[in-house]
Every structure is written in C-alpha cells, then in structure tokens.
Design an enzyme around this catalytic site. Sequence first.
Site, PDB file in Angstrom:
ATOM      1  N   GLU A 273       0.835  -1.200   0.000  1.00  0.00           N
ATOM      2  CA  GLU A 273       0.000   0.000   0.000  1.00  0.00           C
ATOM      3  C   GLU A 273       0.873   1.253   0.000  1.00  0.00           C
ATOM      4  OE1 GLU A 273      -3.111  -2.034   3.239  1.00  0.00           O
ATOM      5  OE2 GLU A 273      -2.286  -0.042   3.563  1.00  0.00           O
TER       6      GLU A 273
ATOM      7  N   LYS B 175       2.166   4.657   1.378  1.00  0.00           N
ATOM      8  CA  LYS B 175       2.163   5.227   2.724  1.00  0.00           C
ATOM      9  C   LYS B 175       1.873   6.720   2.616  1.00  0.00           C
ATOM     10  CE  LYS B 175       4.771   5.486   7.028  1.00  0.00           C
ATOM     11  NZ  LYS B 175       4.527   6.930   7.219  1.00  0.00           N
TER      12      LYS B 175
ATOM     13  N   ASP C 285       1.169  10.558   3.567  1.00  0.00           N
ATOM     14  CA  ASP C 285       1.762  11.444   4.562  1.00  0.00           C
ATOM     15  C   ASP C 285       0.659  12.312   5.153  1.00  0.00           C
ATOM     16  OD1 ASP C 285       4.446  13.923   4.560  1.00  0.00           O
ATOM     17  OD2 ASP C 285       3.667  12.603   6.118  1.00  0.00           O
TER      18      ASP C 285
ATOM     19  N   TYR D 277      -7.325   1.994   5.918  1.00  0.00           N
ATOM     20  CA  TYR D 277      -6.349   0.930   5.687  1.00  0.00           C
ATOM     21  C   TYR D 277      -6.465  -0.254   6.639  1.00  0.00           C
ATOM     22  CZ  TYR D 277      -3.975   3.405   9.508  1.00  0.00           C
ATOM     23  OH  TYR D 277      -3.669   4.012  10.698  1.00  0.00           O
TER      24      TYR D 277
ATOM     25  N   LYS E  37      10.441   3.148   3.595  1.00  0.00           N
ATOM     26  CA  LYS E  37      10.489   4.590   3.367  1.00  0.00           C
ATOM     27  C   LYS E  37      11.307   4.919   2.119  1.00  0.00           C
ATOM     28  CE  LYS E  37       8.649   6.772   5.951  1.00  0.00           C
ATOM     29  NZ  LYS E  37       8.923   7.397   7.253  1.00  0.00           N
TER      30      LYS E  37
ATOM     31  N   CYS F  73      35.337  26.311  27.443  1.00  0.00           N
ATOM     32  CA  CYS F  73      33.870  26.239  27.382  1.00  0.00           C
ATOM     33  C   CYS F  73      33.298  27.546  26.840  1.00  0.00           C
ATOM     34  CB  CYS F  73      33.310  25.958  28.782  1.00  0.00           C
ATOM     35  SG  CYS F  73      31.499  25.978  28.846  1.00  0.00           S
TER      36      CYS F  73
ATOM     37  N   CYS G  23      31.205  29.213  30.121  1.00  0.00           N
ATOM     38  CA  CYS G  23      31.841  29.709  31.346  1.00  0.00           C
ATOM     39  C   CYS G  23      33.323  30.000  31.195  1.00  0.00           C
ATOM     40  CB  CYS G  23      31.632  28.721  32.491  1.00  0.00           C
ATOM     41  SG  CYS G  23      32.539  27.165  32.269  1.00  0.00           S
TER      42      CYS G  23
ATOM     43  N   CYS H 171      33.140  20.222  29.516  1.00  0.00           N
ATOM     44  CA  CYS H 171      33.377  21.244  30.527  1.00  0.00           C
ATOM     45  C   CYS H 171      33.307  20.570  31.894  1.00  0.00           C
ATOM     46  CB  CYS H 171      32.325  22.344  30.410  1.00  0.00           C
ATOM     47  SG  CYS H 171      32.392  23.565  31.738  1.00  0.00           S
TER      48      CYS H 171
ATOM     49  N   CYS I 184      29.009  25.731  35.743  1.00  0.00           N
ATOM     50  CA  CYS I 184      28.861  26.307  34.405  1.00  0.00           C
ATOM     51  C   CYS I 184      27.395  26.644  34.156  1.00  0.00           C
ATOM     52  CB  CYS I 184      29.359  25.324  33.355  1.00  0.00           C
ATOM     53  SG  CYS I 184      29.011  25.823  31.660  1.00  0.00           S
TER      54      CYS I 184
END
Length: 674
Positions: A118, A120, A122, A229, A318, A412, A415, A430, A435
């Site tokens: 089938e 698919k 969206d 479906y 997919k 970092c 800090c 870090c 921080c």
Amino acid sequence: MTSASFKLIRQQHQKLSQQLHHHSYRYHTLDQPEITDSEYDQLLKKLLDIEAQHPELITPDSPSQRVGSTPLSGFSPAKHVTPMLSLENAFNGSDLRDFDTRVKRFLSRTEDLQYLCEPKLDGVAVALTYQQGKLIRGATRGNGLTGEDITQNVRTIGAIPLQLQNDYPEQLEVRGEIYMELEAFRKLNLQRREEGEATFANPRNLTAGSLRQLDPKLTASRTLTISCYGIGAISGEMPATHQQLLEALSHWGFKVNLSIIQTADNIEAVIDRYAELQAIRETLPYEIDGMVIKVNSIALQQELGEKSRTPRWAIAAKFPARQEQTVLESVRLQVGRTGAVTPVANLRPVNVSGVTVSSASLHNWDEISRLDVRIGDTIVVERAGDVIPDIVRVVLEKRSGNETLISEPSHCPSCGSKLIRELDEVVPRCQNLDCPARLKESLKHFCSREAMDIEGLGDRQIDQLLRLKLVNSIADLYRLRREDLFQFERMGDKLADKLLKAIAASKQRPLENFIFALGIRHVGKHLAKLIVHHFDSLEKLAATTTEELLALHEIGPQVSASIVHFFNAETNQKLLQDLQELGVNPHKEERISGDRFQGKTFVFTGSLERFSRKEGTALVEAQGGRVSGSVSKKTDYVVAGAEAGSKLTKAEQLGIQILSEDDFLQLIEQDIEK
C-alpha cells in the site's frame, strides 16, 4: 567489544533517546515539528539498531517502547479499543528481505508469503468508531493507547461516512489516514498568499492543524479526505485476507485506495513494487513517503502478533530522503548537562522538500575531520538522519580556498573553563559544575515530569531564574520565595502560589524519580528503578561500592564507576546535604513484591473493568512475571475482560489457562497471603 567502545555506544543511545522524546512531543502533541518525518525515522532507526545489538540498553522509557506522546487537554481523551501501533521502517531491499526472513522464522516456515503493498500516505492517522452503522467517535492516535476526541471535526469531512451501507457489522472501529490532496493544498496556499496570510509548509502540517481546530467550521473549510487501511475492532468474523478487509471497507462505504494497492507473491515482488511506486511518486495527486507492506493473511497476522510498539506482520519501506546544496556559514557550540560540547552548523537557509533548513548536526570533531568540512564550504544537506539534518558531503569542486578550518575548542563557550577530552570520547567536556549552560540543562532535567515533576518550571522559567541569578544550584530551587517569583515576567499571585506548591510537592517524590533527577551519567529511568529495588535508601546507595553494584543484573563497569564517582564527589555530597536540610525527602514506594510469577507470561485482552492494563501489568511485574501484547505457545495466562476477541480465541485453541478479572485478582491475593 572494549569497555570504551561500549561506553560510547551507551552515550549514543542516551542522546538518541533524549532527542526522540523531545521530537515525539513536538510532533504528536503540539503539531509543531522541528524536524521532518524522514529525519525522525532515521533517528529512530539508529536507536533500534543499537538496541538490536545491545538489548541490555533497552529501558521502559526508551522511545522504542513506546508509541508516540500524550494528548493535549484541549480535547477530551479517547481510549482506543486496541492500540494504534506504529510500524518498523525499512529503507532498501536488504531491509525488506530481512523483514521477510524474520516473519518466516517466527512462523517456522520456508515457503513464500503473500504480501499486500500500500502507498504510505503522509497524513494524520485516526480511528473511526461506528455502532449500528452510525459514526459515534473520531479520535487521533495520540500515544497509541489514548488519543483526542475530534468527532465534531471528522464529521465535516465528506469522505468519511456518517452512516455505513451494505450489511455492515454492528460494532466497528476503522483505522485510516486523513490527508489533503496536493491541488487543494496549492489552492489554499495561493488564497492565503493573496489575502496576506502565512502559508503552510506542507499538506501534513495543514491536515494536523485542521483536525485540531476547536471550531469545526474551520475544519470544514479545508478540503480534507481520508484513505482507510485497517480495522481496530469488529463484531463478527474478520475477512480471511487484508485485501478482502479493504474490499469490505469499500463495500461499507469507506474510501480505500484500492486502485494503487497490489498484492505480491514473494518478497522480491514486493521490492519490485517498491521501485515502481517510487518511480510514480511525483505523478500522484497526494504526497506519499513510502510503501507499507503487510502479510496478507489475517490468520498469519494474528499468529505473528505484535511487539511492544510495532506489529510483526507489517513494515514501512520509506523512500530515500531528498538532498540540496547550501553553504556552511558558521558553527555554534552547545553545552549539555554532562558538560559535553558539540558543534552545530549554521547554514544558509535552503528549502529541502518543502522545509526550510538553516542548521545541521556536525556531531563531533572526528566527524568534522572525516567530512573535511570547513566554514564557507558548499555542502550537501539531507533531510534524514538526526535531530537536525545531516551534512552528507562537501562539494570540493566549489571550494575557493577562502574557507576556514573548524577548530576544536579549548575552553567552554559558556563559562570559559578549560575543556578536557578523554581518550575514549569523541567530544570535549566542561568540568565546571557551576557552568551556567550545564546548570540550565541540569535544572531542566531535574524539573522534568519523569524526574521531580515540578509543573510550571519549563525552559522559559528556568531561563529567567538564571538571568535573575535566583539559583546557582539545584538546591536553590527549594530556597525560592514568593517575592523572588514576582521578578518573573507576567507572574501573578495565583501562578506564584501554584509554582511554590509544585516545588514543595516534589520534596516527596519517589526515590527512583529522585535518583533519575540527579542526572548521574548512564543512569536512566530503568536503571534508577532497578537500583531502588536493591537499595532501601539514598544513604545506602551513596555508601555502596563498585563491587556491590557490579553484582546487580544490568549494571556493568561504566555504570558502577559513574555511580560511585557521583556520590564520592564533594560537590554532590554538598548538594545532597543541602537538599536534605531543605526538606527533600525521597522515599522508596512500598510495593507488593515476590517471584511467584518468575518466568510466567500474561496477556490482557478485552475491556477490563476491575483494573486497568497498566495496573494489571504492575501487579504481574511485582511478582517477577512479564506481560506480552500477543498470545503464543509461550503464554501462561490470558486475563480476559468483556468483549475479548481474537486473543481469547487463540488462547482457547492453544489450551492456555484463561482467567477472568476476578480469577486474576484472587491469584494475586493468594500470593499476598503467602
């Protein structure tokens, strides 16, 4: 596998879980996705691949164990008769052949199976309930168990019959996908542009928003349609095949995409049909993002059953994600609550399949080196893969020589503290517990629903707490006063009192939630629960040794070392002492426990009145048993409520012991007495 490699895999799993939970909420609850379906699917596939190789990482709160997210309060909740499951994903012929192999192995057969193929669509999945042929309820999927009641809105959609026709069953729940065709979508966007209104990014977002309008008149103004479906529940006999099921739905008056649905007599024919459907994708009057493959035989579907979140008899193949070229303009650094600093690419905005992409994940500096990507490069970006799109490759032929290398930071960005990158890690961290960036992420985690559940302390409120310098540590949350909160934007008496009440209530949260809230590296909800089962108090856990922790099932060297290190750190000891003095008193919940059901499998079916499935599951698990969603030869007990269907029939055929709700409760009470 080395301990360092496993440590990295565990970290990847934790990051993927956090990202998936966030985007599941954005997609299913708010209808405001930050990423595309293709990106989410690829992200989930990464998580499932890790869990397939390392099942010890699977926890009850993993996105793989769950379907979706909880519904909003704007609509009444609508509980589904049977769960609306999601589908596993395939991305190529190899994945489909693996699916075919798994199905045959489970059924203990070698001959070819017939599948149904089938498109698919969206759109938005819904469940339509009919009694005596009349539509009585329409509901969204929600979290798969409970959705939102959108009956008044679905009544406005002309393709959904209000009254069935032709010898329909007395009770029926139909599953379908509501969507908008491309021509109607283009016309609506053209009209909105002419009227000076914002346009919609794609038909799926428009459909979701239309279905969740509180005014049904607005829904009626949108040209929505549906393709049915499947069936969630039916009184009477099920058709022999899924194809016959779809034909029956069409016979009863439902819109079914029969003209494009085909059967395939083996998996190679399925793969051929997948290629054909992909080839005609752009010619269809609606958007599809793949093909759904189902075992055609209903009897085999029932025998295959389902896993926790997906049926074994179906998979979604997919289509490949689309790609576009753009320019990497700059890189920003993000700091997580564990101190991990990760790079994110800022891109020149580009439209990729209807979505404007302006950032992409660079993951870490090893990945930057692998790609040889630089600031100023023309790159190929793909809408698939991670929390934000992936950079696939650099277009080297467009490199001018003016591009800038992306250096790994030494300090970092939040800090200024020196960053340290361990030999077995891919990102620098870090080390400063004070921080601001780390504190922000730690506060968000501590206040979250699964942790201390402090309602009202979300991102915006935490940002204000930090900006106003009202908190310098987690413990400062419990030092907040009413007058402190009045410094917030739009903070009134009632809201301030409600927030203080939520903070006070969190002092009595269960111990497992508190341990999870502390943010100990590698300790998620599942391990927090396991730890609490072994230790009676926080004091005992804090005094534990690596050896004692290693003796526990599911805890390895990395986790045990992390826990011991956390409780030995002076800053954490000070935090725990402060929390205790401020009245935070996490407790171990008293549960009936035992091992009488060790090795036993229960299945709950039908409409339960004396207790919920969740409550029944908790009772079984407290005695060492497990609960399955499908009946097989390995099932020991089937607990049957009213209107139990195919699971009860199969249990009777297999000779499995069937319990009524009263029988089940008596069995539990016998155990308590013992």
